[in-house]
Design a protein around this motif. Structure first.
Motif, PDB file in Angstrom:
ATOM      1  N   GLY A  50       0.814  -1.206   0.000  1.00 42.92           N
ATOM      2  CA  GLY A  50       0.000   0.000   0.000  1.00 42.92           C
ATOM      3  C   GLY A  50       0.851   1.259   0.000  1.00 42.92           C
ATOM      4  N   GLY A  51       1.976   1.217   0.730  1.00 40.63           N
ATOM      5  CA  GLY A  51       2.881   2.354   0.747  1.00 40.63           C
ATOM      6  C   GLY A  51       3.511   2.617  -0.617  1.00 40.63           C
ATOM      7  N   LEU A  52       3.840   1.540  -1.329  1.00 44.68           N
ATOM      8  CA  LEU A  52       4.429   1.690  -2.659  1.00 44.68           C
ATOM      9  C   LEU A  52       3.423   2.206  -3.680  1.00 44.68           C
ATOM     10  CD1 LEU A  52       6.512  -1.623  -2.865  1.00 44.68           C
ATOM     11  CD2 LEU A  52       7.414   0.694  -2.590  1.00 44.68           C
ATOM     12  N   LEU A  53       2.154   1.799  -3.513  1.00 45.48           N
ATOM     13  CA  LEU A  53       1.133   2.150  -4.492  1.00 45.48           C
ATOM     14  C   LEU A  53       0.311   3.366  -4.094  1.00 45.48           C
ATOM     15  CD1 LEU A  53      -0.214  -1.422  -5.398  1.00 45.48           C
ATOM     16  CD2 LEU A  53       1.603  -0.111  -6.509  1.00 45.48           C
ATOM     17  N   GLY A  54       0.537   3.876  -2.871  1.00 44.76           N
ATOM     18  CA  GLY A  54      -0.221   5.026  -2.417  1.00 44.76           C
ATOM     19  C   GLY A  54      -1.660   4.709  -2.077  1.00 44.76           C
ATOM     20  N   THR A  55      -1.887   3.541  -1.470  1.00 41.27           N
ATOM     21  CA  THR A  55      -3.236   3.141  -1.097  1.00 41.27           C
ATOM     22  C   THR A  55      -3.174   2.362   0.203  1.00 41.27           C
ATOM     23  OG1 THR A  55      -5.268   2.091  -1.904  1.00 41.27           O
ATOM     24  CG2 THR A  55      -3.194   0.950  -2.381  1.00 41.27           C
ATOM     25  N   THR A  56      -4.308   1.909   0.692  1.00 41.55           N
ATOM     26  CA  THR A  56      -4.368   1.101   1.906  1.00 41.55           C
ATOM     27  C   THR A  56      -5.254  -0.109   1.671  1.00 41.55           C
ATOM     28  OG1 THR A  56      -6.236   2.392   2.772  1.00 41.55           O
ATOM     29  CG2 THR A  56      -4.016   3.082   3.436  1.00 41.55           C
ATOM     30  N   PHE A  57      -4.965  -1.165   2.435  1.00 40.18           N
ATOM     31  CA  PHE A  57      -5.779  -2.376   2.392  1.00 40.18           C
ATOM     32  C   PHE A  57      -6.203  -2.702   3.818  1.00 40.18           C
ATOM     33  CE2 PHE A  57      -2.533  -2.803  -0.992  1.00 40.18           C
ATOM     34  CZ  PHE A  57      -3.369  -2.739  -2.095  1.00 40.18           C
ATOM     35  N   THR A  58      -7.477  -2.974   4.012  1.00 36.95           N
ATOM     36  CA  THR A  58      -7.991  -3.262   5.347  1.00 36.95           C
ATOM     37  C   THR A  58      -7.745  -4.709   5.753  1.00 36.95           C
ATOM     38  OG1 THR A  58      -9.733  -1.623   4.986  1.00 36.95           O
ATOM     39  CG2 THR A  58     -10.037  -3.147   6.823  1.00 36.95           C
ATOM     40  N   TYR A  59      -7.791  -5.627   4.787  1.00 34.49           N
ATOM     41  CA  TYR A  59      -7.685  -7.050   5.091  1.00 34.49           C
ATOM     42  C   TYR A  59      -6.534  -7.685   4.319  1.00 34.49           C
ATOM     43  CZ  TYR A  59     -12.271  -6.156   7.020  1.00 34.49           C
ATOM     44  OH  TYR A  59     -13.304  -5.630   7.745  1.00 34.49           O
TER      45      TYR A  59
END
Length: 251
Positions: A50-59
């Protein structure tokens, strides 16, 4: 400093369909090849991605392959206090595999081998793909799935019992439909009379209001169809096609 390498590869999803339904297949996911992610638990790996792609994942869910097995195979359920998702890996031959998930889609799949990962990303989330393979085509050591819980849209419905009440005639105005409108002109078919309607000599070409006031003449399906029609037409009713009882948001 190591960098993430972006390579758009042709997905084998269009070639390998065995074990994954066509409706669930991804249409050519973008594959990222990277050696920047450090091996860790599922949450750690998805957080790094997520840090590399600029996003977050909850699960996140990590699936280890046994020694010499290549990609894992079978079904496992990732369970969390408020959510669960069953992931199936199939057609694993040691270097490639298919996957599917239910009931939730997946945002990214990290396929680990050697010192790096092949990362398959999906936007929007999908429920399956085929022909995934590992970093530098090496033997797969583990697969990590990352996703966010999909929000199920809740359907609202105002029943025909609501629309037939005179005190709710003001709600008709926002729909652009009038009680005196012909049923056939709005629904596209003529309602079938019940035996009771035939005996009573009820009209075979009624208005919407006539059907609402005499459901015993025209049947429950015809009665409910008007509730569907008006609920869908009203801008303040989120009718998705499901007749949810006691869900009418109108006064």
């Amino acid at each position: 400093m190591k960098t993430i390498h972006f390579a758009i590869l042709l997905s084998m999803a269009s070639l390998l369909t065995l074990g994954v339904s066509g409706a669930a297949m991804a249409a050519g996911p973008v594959t990222y090849t990277t050696d920047q992610i450090k091996v860790g638990n599922a949450a750690s790996e998805c957080s790094q991605l997520g840090g590399l792609l600029g996003t977050t994942f909850t699960y996140a869910y990590k699936w280890n392959a046994g020694a010499g097995e290549g990609a894992p195979d079978g079904s496992e359920t990732a369970s969390f206090p408020e959510h669960s998702n069953t992931i199936t890996i199939s057609n694993s031959n040691g270097s490639t595999f298919n996957w599917s998930s239910s009931p939730n889609g997946i945002s990214a799949v990290l396929v680990k081998a050697g010192q790096g990962y092949n990362v398959y990303t999906y936007n929007p989330q999908v429920k399956g793909d085929a022909g995934l393979y590992a970093y530098q085509n090496k033997e797969i050591s583990h697969v990590t799935f990352c996703w966010n819980k999909e929000v199920t849209e809740v359907s609202e419905w105002c029943s025909p019992g609501y629309w037939r009440q005179e005190q709710h005639l003001d709600s008709w105005e926002a729909t652009g439909i009038k009680p005196e409108d012909n049923f056939q002109s709005k629904l596209g078919y003529y309602p079938q009379l019940s035996n009771q309607g035939l005996k009573a000599g009820a009209t075979t070409n009624p208005t919407l209001w006539q059907v609402l006031q005499s459901p015993q003449y025209y049947g429950g399906n015809t009665f409910n169809a008007i509730g569907d029609l008006l609920s869908k037409a009203h801008p303040d009713v989120n009718f998705t096609g499901e007749r949810a009882e006691d869900s009418c948001p109108l006064n």
